[in-house]
Design a protein around this motif. Structure first.
Motif, PDB file in Angstrom:
ATOM      1  N   ALA A   8     -21.210  -8.799  48.036  1.00  0.00           N
ATOM      2  CA  ALA A   8     -22.285  -6.720  47.842  1.00  0.00           C
ATOM      3  C   ALA A   8     -21.255  -6.117  47.152  1.00  0.00           C
ATOM      4  O   ALA A   8     -21.462  -4.985  46.560  1.00  0.00           O
ATOM      5  N   TRP A   9     -20.009  -5.731  47.397  1.00  0.00           N
ATOM      6  CA  TRP A   9     -18.952  -5.150  47.155  1.00  0.00           C
ATOM      7  C   TRP A   9     -18.200  -5.430  45.662  1.00  0.00           C
ATOM      8  O   TRP A   9     -18.107  -4.507  44.772  1.00  0.00           O
ATOM      9  N   VAL A  10     -18.415  -6.809  44.883  1.00  0.00           N
ATOM     10  CA  VAL A  10     -18.045  -7.189  44.177  1.00  0.00           C
ATOM     11  C   VAL A  10     -19.107  -7.000  43.088  1.00  0.00           C
ATOM     12  O   VAL A  10     -19.244  -6.006  42.045  1.00  0.00           O
ATOM     13  N   VAL A  11     -20.144  -6.755  43.061  1.00  0.00           N
ATOM     14  CA  VAL A  11     -21.458  -6.512  42.613  1.00  0.00           C
ATOM     15  C   VAL A  11     -21.846  -4.791  42.283  1.00  0.00           C
ATOM     16  O   VAL A  11     -22.138  -4.414  41.505  1.00  0.00           O
ATOM     17  N   LEU A  12     -21.577  -4.030  43.603  1.00  0.00           N
ATOM     18  CA  LEU A  12     -21.073  -2.734  43.617  1.00  0.00           C
ATOM     19  C   LEU A  12     -20.065  -1.896  42.873  1.00  0.00           C
ATOM     20  O   LEU A  12     -20.447  -1.088  42.077  1.00  0.00           O
ATOM     21  N   LEU A  13     -18.610  -2.632  42.609  1.00  0.00           N
ATOM     22  CA  LEU A  13     -17.828  -2.375  41.980  1.00  0.00           C
ATOM     23  C   LEU A  13     -18.181  -2.461  40.624  1.00  0.00           C
ATOM     24  O   LEU A  13     -17.528  -1.495  39.249  1.00  0.00           O
ATOM     25  N   ALA A  14     -18.984  -3.719  40.101  1.00  0.00           N
ATOM     26  CA  ALA A  14     -19.345  -3.988  38.829  1.00  0.00           C
ATOM     27  C   ALA A  14     -20.290  -2.933  38.329  1.00  0.00           C
ATOM     28  O   ALA A  14     -20.466  -2.184  36.862  1.00  0.00           O
ATOM     29  N   ILE A  15     -21.203  -2.754  39.153  1.00  0.00           N
ATOM     30  CA  ILE A  15     -22.223  -1.647  38.679  1.00  0.00           C
ATOM     31  C   ILE A  15     -21.375  -0.538  38.997  1.00  0.00           C
ATOM     32  O   ILE A  15     -22.232   0.386  37.727  1.00  0.00           O
ATOM     33  N   LEU A  16     -20.475   0.181  39.563  1.00  0.00           N
ATOM     34  CA  LEU A  16     -20.075   1.217  39.794  1.00  0.00           C
ATOM     35  C   LEU A  16     -18.876   1.586  37.773  1.00  0.00           C
ATOM     36  O   LEU A  16     -19.179   2.447  37.457  1.00  0.00           O
ATOM     37  N   VAL A  28     -19.256  -0.335  35.394  1.00  0.00           N
ATOM     38  CA  VAL A  28     -21.306   0.861  34.163  1.00  0.00           C
ATOM     39  C   VAL A  28     -21.317   1.785  33.888  1.00  0.00           C
ATOM     40  O   VAL A  28     -21.365   2.169  33.178  1.00  0.00           O
ATOM     41  N   LEU A  29     -21.858   2.197  35.346  1.00  0.00           N
ATOM     42  CA  LEU A  29     -22.039   3.524  34.706  1.00  0.00           C
ATOM     43  C   LEU A  29     -20.509   4.288  34.657  1.00  0.00           C
ATOM     44  O   LEU A  29     -21.378   5.470  34.074  1.00  0.00           O
ATOM     45  N   ALA A  30     -19.548   3.770  35.482  1.00  0.00           N
ATOM     46  CA  ALA A  30     -18.804   5.249  34.604  1.00  0.00           C
ATOM     47  C   ALA A  30     -18.856   4.787  33.092  1.00  0.00           C
ATOM     48  O   ALA A  30     -18.446   5.663  32.759  1.00  0.00           O
ATOM     49  N   ALA A  31     -18.241   4.119  32.844  1.00  0.00           N
ATOM     50  CA  ALA A  31     -18.280   3.881  31.094  1.00  0.00           C
ATOM     51  C   ALA A  31     -19.281   4.132  30.507  1.00  0.00           C
ATOM     52  O   ALA A  31     -19.426   5.589  30.089  1.00  0.00           O
ATOM     53  N   THR A  32     -20.941   4.690  30.205  1.00  0.00           N
ATOM     54  CA  THR A  32     -21.937   4.799  30.364  1.00  0.00           C
ATOM     55  C   THR A  32     -22.030   6.670  30.517  1.00  0.00           C
ATOM     56  O   THR A  32     -22.399   7.419  29.553  1.00  0.00           O
ATOM     57  N   ALA A  33     -21.491   6.758  31.811  1.00  0.00           N
ATOM     58  CA  ALA A  33     -20.842   8.635  31.527  1.00  0.00           C
ATOM     59  C   ALA A  33     -20.382   9.528  31.055  1.00  0.00           C
ATOM     60  O   ALA A  33     -20.277  10.301  30.060  1.00  0.00           O
TER      61      ALA A  33
END
Length: 704
Positions: A413-421, A423-428
């Protein structure tokens, strides 16, 4: 100069029920009239919407809905809504009429107020807001002009529902008119709730305690910018000596972040009443020194109608208090720490070095998170209440997970969470760097035509709304500025308000003829005009001091503050009193009445050897000046007095002459042999000899 049009609603019967008596005021959305409800025989305040609002179906729908909501609100400190309807093209709202004055009038007369009076006046306002917010109504336009104070001591807040309905049709109409009290969130995004009204209450309290508003500027846009970007200063920076509790109360209400304000007027009301009961009489009755802040009105002015200029004074700026910095302790002073409560911050000086033999000055313990079940020591009653509220809030959050879970699953779950973060950081980064969220500088549009200003904003890709305001300096059709003002930056999706000038606001010149000079000056001031030169002129018809002329005439329109010259009567023109002595009564009376004088005949009469009996022997006044209407008293002649003529035959001439002259006779001496001036000659003959003769008549003596 615009052509004056008489108000067609005066003395009209709106909807066949409300007889309009007089016009009370004009605002940003409506004109307010004093009217009589002919059905119930009572006075009402009748608000007539401006035609452009009455013609807007979207606005009318929202207006009716908000009016119905306000009509359901019944509270002793809220001016009630009695009726709403239409009469042809006229949309109206009948409200409770509160005879008296407003809080603005009290501030203009007495500000700064003592803390006791300020808190007492604010108490019913907050209580009325609390009742309204519980009914789901947000005022959005809390200001001294909307706090009504009746002659019997009742205090009510008026105009509930109207400002919210107005915001539905034009999100900035109210903002410009009442910018001195507007909450920052209303300027930045147009959102408002109960905390926005609390911010306005805090600004009013600041003004009541200091005699001026916290933010001033050359234009409403500058003041709105300060509300968004500056912190309201502590009242004690202007009025040294005010109690710290008052500073904290103002700071709590006017926090820029709504989350740091009281969440409801009910909570504010409890704190306000607590302060009134805990402050000493000396603190409650504190008045600033003679060299304190400038009198109210010298630094700021608040226009009544929406769209008028606010804060145009050149008064010195208020010292700005430090901006809020979240919930961190203040870093500027190592001897100061910060105690945080939900939506409330109090800064208290705490010495780090212990003071010997003084338990109250023990050194401050290291700052750490107090356990939820233990209350920190050394807190004031207010800090204890804030701690209790925070403890209750923290108690609602789970402190420990109910199930520990699988470690391997938690790792995935931590790996998935970090990946999502990521992507969100790049999008932001893209969104706020090159995308729609990238900051765009607002161009300077002041003085440009409306078309040029629109084009500049459209070139930058900015969304904007238009708002028209009166402006004394910027010509009609040119841009006054933007909200926010340049050089501020906004995102592409954030809306900007383009403010266009309607030119100077014009006011009707009132009719002043027949008034006294003081009454004329007061009426001009009510009409936002001023008295110019005052001339005196003789008048036979108007009493002294009455206005007999004005320039310009009534009905014309002038800019705010323009002067109207006055001509006052100095009474009738004086003239020399006519001399009617010797004339008959009829002749004298006719001559004096023709000159505009009154005639009075004295009861007593006098002898006069030169004036026939019955003619005027004397008058009062006999000389000098008189004015028409003055009275002249006539004394009539009895003719010459009759005197008994003594016989002086055989007496020496000198003795005989003395006797006759003492009686008022004239003596004629005739002699054939002696000198007529020889007093030793003997009188041998007199004419008349005995009987009576008029005083002053001639007695002939012969000597030889």
């Amino acid at each position: 100069m615009q052509e004056h049009v008489a108000d067609p609603l005066l003395d009209a019967a709106v909807d066949g029920r409300y007889r309009v008596v007089s016009r009370l005021a004009r605002g940003g959305m409506s004109t307010v009239y004093l009217a009589t409800d002919t059905r119930l025989d009572r006075p009402v305040a009748l608000k007539i919407l401006y035609p452009h609002l009455a013609a807007d179906s979207f606005f009318l729908e929202r207006f009716v809905r908000e009016a119905k909501s306000a009509a359901r609100l019944s509270h002793p400190h809220v001016a009630g809504v009695l009726d709403q309807g239409y009469d042809g093209d006229v949309a109206y709202l009948a409200m409770e009429y509160v005879p008296g004055h407003t809080l603005r009038d009290t501030l203009n007369e007495k500000a700064p107020l003592t803390p006791r009076l300020a808190l007492a006046l604010l108490d019913p306002v907050v209580e009325g807001l609390s009742a309204a917010h519980q009914a789901g109504l947000v005022h959005r336009d809390v200001k001294p002009e909307n706090v009504l104070m009746s002659s019997d001591g009742r205090i009510k807040i008026g105009d509930f529902g109207l400002s919210r309905a107005s915001s539905a049709g034009n999100s900035t109409a109210t903002l410009i008119g009442t910018v001195a009290y507007i909450a920052p969130e209303l300027v930045s995004n147009g959102a408002a709730d109960a905390r926005s009204d609390i911010y306005s209450v805090g600004i009013m309290l600041f003004e009541m305690l200091t005699g001026r508003q916290p933010f001033i500027g050359e234009s409403p846009i500058q003041i709105a910018y300060q509300h968004v970007n500056s912190t309201v200063p502590l009242p004690s920076t202007l009025v040294p000596g005010l109690a710290a509790d008052l500073d904290e109360l103002v700071q709590w209400c006017t926090a820029r972040d709504p989350e740091r304000r009281p969440h409801s007027p009910g909570g504010l009301l409890g704190e306000l009443r607590h302060i009134r009961t805990t402050l000493s009489d000396q603190a409650l009755d504190f008045r600033p020194a003679a060299d304190g802040p400038a009198p109210h009105g010298a630094g700021n002015t608040e226009a009544g109608p929406a769209g008028s200029r606010t804060g145009m004074s050149a008064a010195p700026p208020v010292p700005a208090a430090p901006a809020a910095s979240g919930t961190d302790a203040t870093a500027e002073d190592p001897n100061r720490t910060t105690v945080i409560a939900p939506g409330y911050q109090r800064t208290t000086a705490i010495p780090r070095t212990p003071v010997p033999d003084t338990a109250a000055h023990e050194p401050a313990p290291p700052r750490r998170q107090a356990p939820a079940h233990r209350r920190p020591g050394g807190l004031t009653k207010r800090q204890e209440r804030a701690w209790e509220r925070e403890r209750e809030r923290q108690a609602q959050r789970p402190a420990v997970a109910l199930r520990p879970g699988n470690r391997r699953r938690r790792g995935a779950a931590w790996v998935v969470l970090l990946a999502i973060l990521a992507v969100l950081a790049a999008t932001a980064g893209w969104f706020f760097g090159m995308g729609p969220g990238a900051p765009v500088s607002i161009p300077e549009v002041t003085g440009r035509s409306a078309a040029d200003a629109r084009a500049l904003l459209e070139q930058r890709g900015l969304e904007f709304t238009l708002n028209e305001v009166f402006d004394e300096e910027v010509q009609r059709g040119l841009a006054v500025g933007t909200i926010p003002a340049p050089p501020a930056q906004v995102r592409w999706f954030e809306q900007v308000t383009l403010v266009i000038s309607k030119g100077p606001e014009l006011f009707d010149v009132p009719r002043l003829l027949g008034l006294s000079e003081d009454e004329a000056r007061a009426k001009l001031e009510e009409s936002n005009l001023a008295a110019g030169e005052v001339f005196g002129e003789y008048s036979d018809s108007a009493p002294a001091g009455q206005i007999i002329g004005q320039d310009p005439a009534s009905g014309e329109q002038l800019r705010r503050g323009s002067q109207v010259d006055l001509t006052t009567s100095i009474g009738p023109e004086p003239f020399e009193v006519p001399d009617v002595t010797g004339e008959s009564v009829a002749e004298a009376t006719a001559e004096l009445q023709e000159a505009g004088l009154q005639v009075s005949i004295a009861e007593e009469r006098t002898y006069d050897s030169d004036i026939d009996a019955g003619n005027v022997a004397a008058q009062s006044p006999s000389s000098g000046t008189v004015v028409p209407g003055d009275t002249v008293t006539l004394t009539l002649s009895l003719g010459p007095r009759l005197v008994e003529v003594p016989s002086v035959v055989g007496r020496d001439l000198g003795e005989a002459r003395s006797i006759l002259e003492d009686l008022g006779f004239e003596v004629d001496v005739r002699s054939f042999f002696f000198d007529e001036d020889d007093d030793n000659a003997t009188v041998r003959f007199q004419d008349p000899d005995g009987g009576t003769a008029p005083e002053g008549s001639m007695v002939t003596l012969r000597v030889f």
